[in-house]
Design a protein around this motif. Structure first.
Motif, mmCIF file in Angstrom:
data_model
loop_
_atom_site.group_PDB
_atom_site.id
_atom_site.type_symbol
_atom_site.label_atom_id
_atom_site.label_comp_id
_atom_site.label_asym_id
_atom_site.label_seq_id
_atom_site.Cartn_x
_atom_site.Cartn_y
_atom_site.Cartn_z
ATOM 1 N N LEU A 130 33.348 23.697 35.344
ATOM 2 C CA LEU A 130 32.007 23.179 35.618
ATOM 3 C C LEU A 130 31.396 23.910 36.810
ATOM 4 C CD1 LEU A 130 29.685 21.152 35.244
ATOM 5 C CD2 LEU A 130 30.957 19.562 36.704
ATOM 6 N N TYR A 131 32.184 24.069 37.863
ATOM 7 C CA TYR A 131 31.684 24.738 39.062
ATOM 8 C C TYR A 131 31.461 26.230 38.798
ATOM 9 C CZ TYR A 131 33.364 20.379 41.024
ATOM 10 O OH TYR A 131 33.590 19.045 41.271
ATOM 11 N N ARG A 132 32.351 26.831 37.996
ATOM 12 C CA ARG A 132 32.167 28.249 37.684
ATOM 13 C C ARG A 132 30.951 28.466 36.788
ATOM 14 N NH1 ARG A 132 36.058 29.996 34.768
ATOM 15 N NH2 ARG A 132 37.736 28.458 34.867
ATOM 16 N N PHE A 133 30.628 27.468 35.953
ATOM 17 C CA PHE A 133 29.393 27.550 35.165
ATOM 18 C C PHE A 133 28.175 27.492 36.087
ATOM 19 C CE2 PHE A 133 25.903 25.156 33.143
ATOM 20 C CZ PHE A 133 25.534 26.077 32.174
ATOM 21 N N LEU A 134 28.228 26.623 37.083
ATOM 22 C CA LEU A 134 27.121 26.543 38.038
ATOM 23 C C LEU A 134 27.006 27.824 38.863
ATOM 24 C CD1 LEU A 134 27.548 22.848 39.276
ATOM 25 C CD2 LEU A 134 25.938 23.731 37.580
ATOM 26 N N TYR A 135 28.159 28.492 39.093
ATOM 27 C CA TYR A 135 28.119 29.766 39.813
ATOM 28 C C TYR A 135 27.321 30.807 39.042
ATOM 29 C CZ TYR A 135 31.875 27.961 42.818
ATOM 30 O OH TYR A 135 32.627 27.221 43.702
ATOM 31 N N LEU A 136 27.314 30.704 37.700
ATOM 32 C CA LEU A 136 26.534 31.640 36.897
ATOM 33 C C LEU A 136 25.048 31.522 37.196
ATOM 34 C CD1 LEU A 136 28.281 31.167 33.412
ATOM 35 C CD2 LEU A 136 28.462 33.164 34.892
ATOM 36 N N LEU A 137 24.616 30.326 37.621
ATOM 37 C CA LEU A 137 23.198 30.072 37.884
ATOM 38 C C LEU A 137 22.860 30.188 39.367
ATOM 39 C CD1 LEU A 137 22.899 26.872 35.628
ATOM 40 C CD2 LEU A 137 22.597 29.261 34.954
ATOM 41 N N THR A 138 23.874 30.500 40.171
ATOM 42 C CA THR A 138 23.680 30.551 41.624
ATOM 43 C C THR A 138 23.380 31.978 42.078
ATOM 44 O OG1 THR A 138 25.263 28.730 41.874
ATOM 45 C CG2 THR A 138 24.752 30.021 43.852
ATOM 46 N N PRO A 139 22.400 32.167 42.956
ATOM 47 C CA PRO A 139 22.141 33.513 43.488
ATOM 48 C C PRO A 139 23.389 34.078 44.167
ATOM 49 C CG PRO A 139 20.370 32.005 44.067
ATOM 50 C CD PRO A 139 21.457 31.167 43.477
ATOM 51 N N PRO A 140 23.656 35.363 44.012
ATOM 52 C CA PRO A 140 24.864 35.966 44.603
ATOM 53 C C PRO A 140 25.023 35.699 46.093
ATOM 54 C CG PRO A 140 23.807 37.508 43.104
ATOM 55 C CD PRO A 140 22.875 36.340 43.238
ATOM 56 N N SER A 141 23.914 35.632 46.812
ATOM 57 C CA SER A 141 23.999 35.414 48.259
ATOM 58 C C SER A 141 24.459 34.007 48.609
ATOM 59 C CB SER A 141 22.637 35.679 48.908
ATOM 60 O OG SER A 141 21.646 34.814 48.349
ATOM 61 N N GLU A 142 24.358 33.071 47.651
ATOM 62 C CA GLU A 142 24.724 31.681 47.915
ATOM 63 C C GLU A 142 26.110 31.324 47.368
ATOM 64 O OE1 GLU A 142 22.855 29.718 49.755
ATOM 65 O OE2 GLU A 142 21.333 31.288 49.957
ATOM 66 N N LEU A 143 26.777 32.256 46.722
ATOM 67 C CA LEU A 143 28.092 31.977 46.154
ATOM 68 C C LEU A 143 29.147 31.851 47.244
ATOM 69 C CD1 LEU A 143 28.063 34.450 43.116
ATOM 70 C CD2 LEU A 143 27.974 31.958 43.011
ATOM 71 N N PRO A 144 30.115 30.949 47.071
ATOM 72 C CA PRO A 144 31.195 30.831 48.062
ATOM 73 C C PRO A 144 32.040 32.094 48.106
ATOM 74 C CG PRO A 144 31.652 29.468 46.140
ATOM 75 C CD PRO A 144 30.267 29.984 45.982
ATOM 76 N N LYS A 145 32.683 32.309 49.229
ATOM 77 C CA LYS A 145 33.480 33.523 49.427
ATOM 78 C C LYS A 145 34.733 33.486 48.568
ATOM 79 C CE LYS A 145 35.428 36.393 53.096
ATOM 80 N NZ LYS A 145 35.703 36.495 54.555
ATOM 81 N N LEU A 146 35.033 34.609 47.931
ATOM 82 C CA LEU A 146 36.210 34.728 47.090
ATOM 83 C C LEU A 146 37.436 35.087 47.924
ATOM 84 C CD1 LEU A 146 34.718 36.740 44.101
ATOM 85 C CD2 LEU A 146 35.600 34.418 43.979
ATOM 86 N N PRO A 147 38.648 34.839 47.407
ATOM 87 C CA PRO A 147 39.851 35.318 48.099
ATOM 88 C C PRO A 147 39.805 36.830 48.275
ATOM 89 C CG PRO A 147 40.431 33.763 46.370
ATOM 90 C CD PRO A 147 38.968 34.038 46.212
ATOM 91 N N ALA A 148 40.515 37.329 49.252
ATOM 92 C CA ALA A 148 40.461 38.756 49.589
ATOM 93 C C ALA A 148 40.890 39.641 48.423
ATOM 94 C CB ALA A 148 41.335 39.025 50.816
ATOM 95 N N ASP A 149 41.801 39.156 47.583
ATOM 96 C CA ASP A 149 42.315 39.981 46.482
ATOM 97 C C ASP A 149 41.329 40.124 45.326
ATOM 98 O OD1 ASP A 149 44.651 40.287 47.867
ATOM 99 O OD2 ASP A 149 45.679 38.617 46.881
ATOM 100 N N VAL A 150 40.388 39.194 45.192
ATOM 101 C CA VAL A 150 39.413 39.239 44.102
ATOM 102 C C VAL A 150 38.228 40.083 44.547
ATOM 103 C CG1 VAL A 150 37.993 37.881 42.535
ATOM 104 C CG2 VAL A 150 40.152 36.942 43.366
ATOM 105 N N LYS A 151 37.946 41.139 43.790
ATOM 106 C CA LYS A 151 36.951 42.113 44.218
ATOM 107 C C LYS A 151 35.529 41.570 44.148
ATOM 108 C CE LYS A 151 39.890 45.953 42.746
ATOM 109 N NZ LYS A 151 40.024 47.133 41.854
ATOM 110 N N SER A 152 35.162 40.930 43.035
ATOM 111 C CA SER A 152 33.798 40.437 42.884
ATOM 112 C C SER A 152 33.773 39.283 41.895
ATOM 113 C CB SER A 152 32.869 41.557 42.400
ATOM 114 O OG SER A 152 33.172 41.908 41.062
ATOM 115 N N TYR A 153 32.589 38.694 41.767
ATOM 116 C CA TYR A 153 32.403 37.592 40.835
ATOM 117 C C TYR A 153 32.185 38.075 39.398
ATOM 118 C CZ TYR A 153 32.214 33.384 43.729
ATOM 119 O OH TYR A 153 32.547 32.311 44.515
ATOM 120 N N ARG A 154 32.073 39.373 39.199
ATOM 121 C CA ARG A 154 31.802 39.878 37.858
ATOM 122 C C ARG A 154 32.877 39.432 36.858
ATOM 123 N NH1 ARG A 154 28.742 44.224 36.297
ATOM 124 N NH2 ARG A 154 28.611 44.873 38.492
ATOM 125 N N GLY A 155 34.136 39.664 37.190
ATOM 126 C CA GLY A 155 35.232 39.271 36.307
ATOM 127 C C GLY A 155 35.311 37.765 36.118
#
Length: 248
Positions: A130-155
């Protein structure tokens, strides 16, 4: 799986797995014999686990100035019991028998629809999709920080879209004559996850999106552990020089 995540503090998570095996077996037999199922999904739903949550005192040992002391902390756990499933199955048995069967038939369809909507909402409330679906609608600048090992939200976004598409496809299948194949589709997803998806997504992304549902890591963690054991066998033991041609 959802009922045995860490937040529920289950001591015997395998009991839930065996309960599902028993439920599937008895439901299949009931379907073949043409009799009502012996159980439903309520005792296995996250809503049920949420209502069984309680606080326990856990004893832990801590070391203070070289001395061991006992401290107590509050932990949240579920009551792991069999009464809920037994009473639920008993209620089904009662209400499929005359004259209670007539009483059950008086229940408005809207009430049952509301029950399933409520159960679905409760399941989504503890499911990160549910939260990851909402991330699809969230501007990139407002997305929470990913763990260091995950490069980007694209995957992560692509994984979420694939999950949603597969869910819609399976739901559509359940509305057709192929509905009995629903469990087969779910089973097929297991080898796809283990053998195919690790070629489409990097292991850090898979570890991030799947870790919530795994009690002790993900398949990627198991591979890392196996690789570490292999490396330890290949590396010489500490303090022992490597064997050379001259030594031989």
């Amino acid at each position: 799986i959802i009922c045995t995540i860490d937040r529920y503090g289950t001591k015997k998570p395998s009991g839930f797995a065996w309960d599902i095996v028993l439920l599937g077996t008895t439901t299949a037999l009931c379907g073949i014999l043409g009799i009502p199922p012996a159980n439903g999904l309520l005792p296995q739903a996250p809503l049920h686990s949420e209502n069984l949550m309680h606080t326990e005192k856990e004893e832990i040992l801590i070391s203070v100035d070289g001395e061991e002391k006992v401290e107590y902390r509050d932990v949240r756990r579920v009551h792991e019991q069999r009464w809920s499933a037994f009473l639920h199955a008993g209620a089904i048995l009662v209400f499929v028998s005359p004259p209670f069967q007539h009483v059950l038939g008086l229940t408005p369809t809207s009430v049952l629809a509301g029950l399933f909507i409520f159960m679905g909402e409760q399941s989504l409330s503890v499911n990160p999709i549910l939260y990851r679906f909402l991330y699809l609608l969230t501007p990139p600048s407002e997305l929470p920080k990913l763990p260091a090992d995950v490069k980007s939200y694209r995957g992560v976004h692509v994984y979420t879209v694939v999950q949603i598409v597969v869910t819609i496809v399976i739901f559509i299948v359940t509305l057709t004559k192929a509905a009995p194949a629903f469990p087969v589709l779910i089973i097929i997803l297991v080898p796809i996850r283990l053998l195919l998806m690790n070629r489409l997504w990097d292991r850090e992304t898979l570890r991030f999106v799947d870790a919530w549902a795994c009690r002790k890591g993900t398949p990627e963690d198991d591979k890392d552990l196996l690789a570490g054991e292999v490396n330890e066998k290949d590396d010489p033991s500490p303090g022992q020089p490597e064997e050379t041609v001259n030594d031989v």
